[in-house]
Design an enzyme around this catalytic site. Structure first.
Site, PDB file in Angstrom:
ATOM      1  CG  ASN B 383      -2.065   0.992   1.100  1.00  0.00           C
ATOM      2  OD1 ASN B 383      -1.931   1.983   0.421  1.00  0.00           O
ATOM      3  ND2 ASN B 383      -3.167   0.729   1.765  1.00  0.00           N
ATOM      4  CG  ASP B 384       1.675   3.110   3.683  1.00  0.00           C
ATOM      5  OD1 ASP B 384       0.606   3.644   3.320  1.00  0.00           O
ATOM      6  OD2 ASP B 384       1.879   2.683   4.818  1.00  0.00           O
ATOM      7  CB  VAL B 385       5.997   0.523  -0.874  1.00  0.00           C
ATOM      8  CG1 VAL B 385       6.552   0.404   0.530  1.00  0.00           C
ATOM      9  CG2 VAL B 385       5.213  -0.714  -1.249  1.00  0.00           C
TER      10      VAL B 385
END
Lengths: 97, 459
Positions: B383-385
């Protein structure tokens, strides 16, 4: 004088640690962290010496805690690292031998 | 330095083997040999230590080793590969605790001579105690015992204040030489609290960096206590780990474009959301059948695994799917973000477990330009990456972190357990893009479905 010699040991060990790690592929970062986690498990030796020379009940208790924690650090660190690296056996065959 | 010469000769050999072992662990071909050598060296060091002159309480020592060793050995054998990060954290914390306990005994004995030795004892105690409580918090978070990042008002002020108090107590102990028991107890209590306060607010992608930092801390603490006990093997092993761990931490932090100071004091949380730009558009859902068709008839697919794959234990299914696609003439590659999962290299370990060859796995730098030529980017539980907000929105807490440019691919398929934000709590703009489709469900089941559909398309 002996104290100064130990400071040299500190300095050289620091350079060694830096050099050993400087070129590591990303895939080995986790196993390497785990492996160095195992190596500082040698604190167990310090715990043993401390408990071995304890002079009071309190010192014995604290020394015993140090030995238990140090042994857990060493044993756990070894097992986890060995299991991780076991997967990197050459050939990448499923399951591996 | 006390003890028989053969004890010290053995310790010297142990230190040399540790360094060679660590060196071997830095290369895939020799890595496994490295840990085995280091293991033998550790056993030798423990056996030799029983012959240290004046050793008493030998049975108690054996009992302690068995107790700690057997429990840790068994839990380490039993734990699933996906839970490795928290195990590393907790074993590391134990090492820090051991170093702090050794220092406590030395204080209780009150025989530490010379300011240099006292300084080392105090530093080792402080760092060891912080590593202990900090690692326990890290373990609780990764094991899901502590659901979210705890932030309290003035967290930074509080940790600074605690650091000042503990520093003042530490200096007091050094200057006094024979301090009151109450000062020592207070010193340890504040040091332990400091570890908790510093670690508690940290979450998300910063976790691996923190574990690595705490690992380096424990190394330093062990080295300092080695100085106090005058055992050079402890100094060498501890400081080598301290230095290499610091470098490793730096490499990780650099990969995230987050200086270590930011990791510690400006945690990634969703609280900055109020000011962050609102994301427009809506999420589009897709089915396993459509996803299978899109990939089956693509020329190039790049798989981006994340923590969701680890949680679902889907790495074997993912590799099975990749092999099927390759048989159908699709080129498949794996793109690994440096901090995907909970530790750097976490994804590589899992993919290696499933049998994915190294030459299909690429780092961020190696593969990031290839997304523009890829037909499909399959994001599995990351997600964040992959959040493009990190490139565009200066007000976002993850702004500046290098990301995998999956949005440059023609199609993006995101396998995700449900709607909602990632571990850092930041809304992901990728999910709202026109070329992005969501495939909801556990990675294990979703990929199994895709495999079925791909199989049915053969021939």
């Amino acid at each position: 004088m002996e104290g100064i010699v130990y400071l040299y040991v500190f300095m050289l060990a620091a350079f060694t640690g830096y050099e050993v790690i400087s070129r590591v592929p990303v895939i080995l970062h986790t196993p390497l962290m785990s492996g160095s986690n195992f190596i500082h498990g040698v604190v167990l030796v310090g715990g043993m010496v401390t408990l071995g020379h304890a002079e009071s009940g309190l010192q014995m208790l604290l020394g015993f805690i140090a030995v238990v924690l140090g042994a857990a650090n060493a044993a756990g660190g070894y097992v986890v690292t060995e299991r991780m690296l076991g997967m990197f056996k050459s050939g990448n065959r499923k399951g591996g031998a | 330095m006390t003890g028989h010469w053969f004890i010290h000769a053995a310790y010297l050999a142990v230190a040399v083997v540790f360094i060679f072992g660590l060196k071997a662990m830095a290369s895939p071909a020799t890595a496994r040999k490295g840990i085995v050598w280091a293991g033998y060296a550790m056993v030798a060091a423990v056996i030799v230590t029983f012959f240290w002159p004046g050793m008493e309480n030998r049975w108690l020592i054996v009992l302690g080793i068995l107790l700690g060793g057997v429990v840790a050995w068994r839990s380490g054998k039993k734990v699933a590969m996906t839970e490795m990060p928290q195990m590393v954290a907790i074993y590391n914390g134990m090492g820090g605790g051991a170093a702090a306990a050794i220092a406590a005994v030395e204080f209780a004995r009150g025989e530490i001579h010379g300011p240099a030795v006292l300084v080392m004892a105090v530093l080792g105690a402080l760092i060891g105690a912080v590593a202990f409580s900090g690692s326990c918090v890290a373990w609780a978070k990764l094991a899901g015992k502590m659901k979210r990042a705890y932030r309290f008002p003035n967290q930074r002020t509080l940790s600074t204040l605690l650091a000042i108090i503990v520093g003042w107590l530490g200096i007091g102990i050094v200057v006094d030489g024979h301090p009151w028991a109450i000062a020592i107890i207070l010193f340890f209590a504040v040091a332990l609290l400091l570890g908790v306060v510093v670690t508690a607010p940290i979450g998300g992608a910063d976790m691996p960096v923190v574990i690595s930092l705490l690992n380096a801390f424990t190394g330093l603490a062990v080295g300092f206590e080695g100085y106090v006990l005058q055992i050079p093997a402890l100094i060498v092993a501890g400081i080598v780990v301290g230095a290499s761990g610091t470098l490793l931490t730096h490499l990780m932090a650099k990969a995230m474009n987050r200086p270590i100071r930011n990791v510690l004091f400006t945690p990634l949380t969703g609280e900055a959301q109020d000011e962050a730009q609102a994301i427009e558009g809506r999420m589009q859902e897709t089915s396993a059948l459509d996803a299978a068709a899109t990939m089956r008839y693509a020329a190039k697919v790049i798989v981006v695994p994340g923590y969701g794959m680890a949680v679902a234990g889907a790495q074997h299914k993912v590799w099975e799917m990749s092999q099927l696609l390759e048989e159908a003439g699709v080129s498949v590659a794996f793109a690994i973000h440096p901090v995907a999962g909970r530790m750097p290299g976490h994804m590589n370990v899992l993919l290696a477990e499933a049998g994915v060859p190294y030459d299909k796995i690429f780092d961020l730098d190696e593969i990031n330009n290839d997304f523009a030529q890829a037909d499909v980017a399959l994001v599995i539980g990351a997600n964040d990456v992959v959040n493009p907000v990190a490139r565009t929105d200066k007000s976002s807490p993850i702004y500046g972190m290098p990301i995998l440019n999956v949005d440059h691919a023609r199609h993006v398929i995101v396998v995700k357990r449900g709607q909602g934000t990632g571990y850092s709590g930041v809304e992901n703009a990728l999910f709202y893009k026109d070329n992005c489709h969501m495939l909801y469900g556990s990675a294990q089941e979703v990929v199994a479905d895709v495999i079925q559909h791909v199989k049915s398309m053969e021939g």
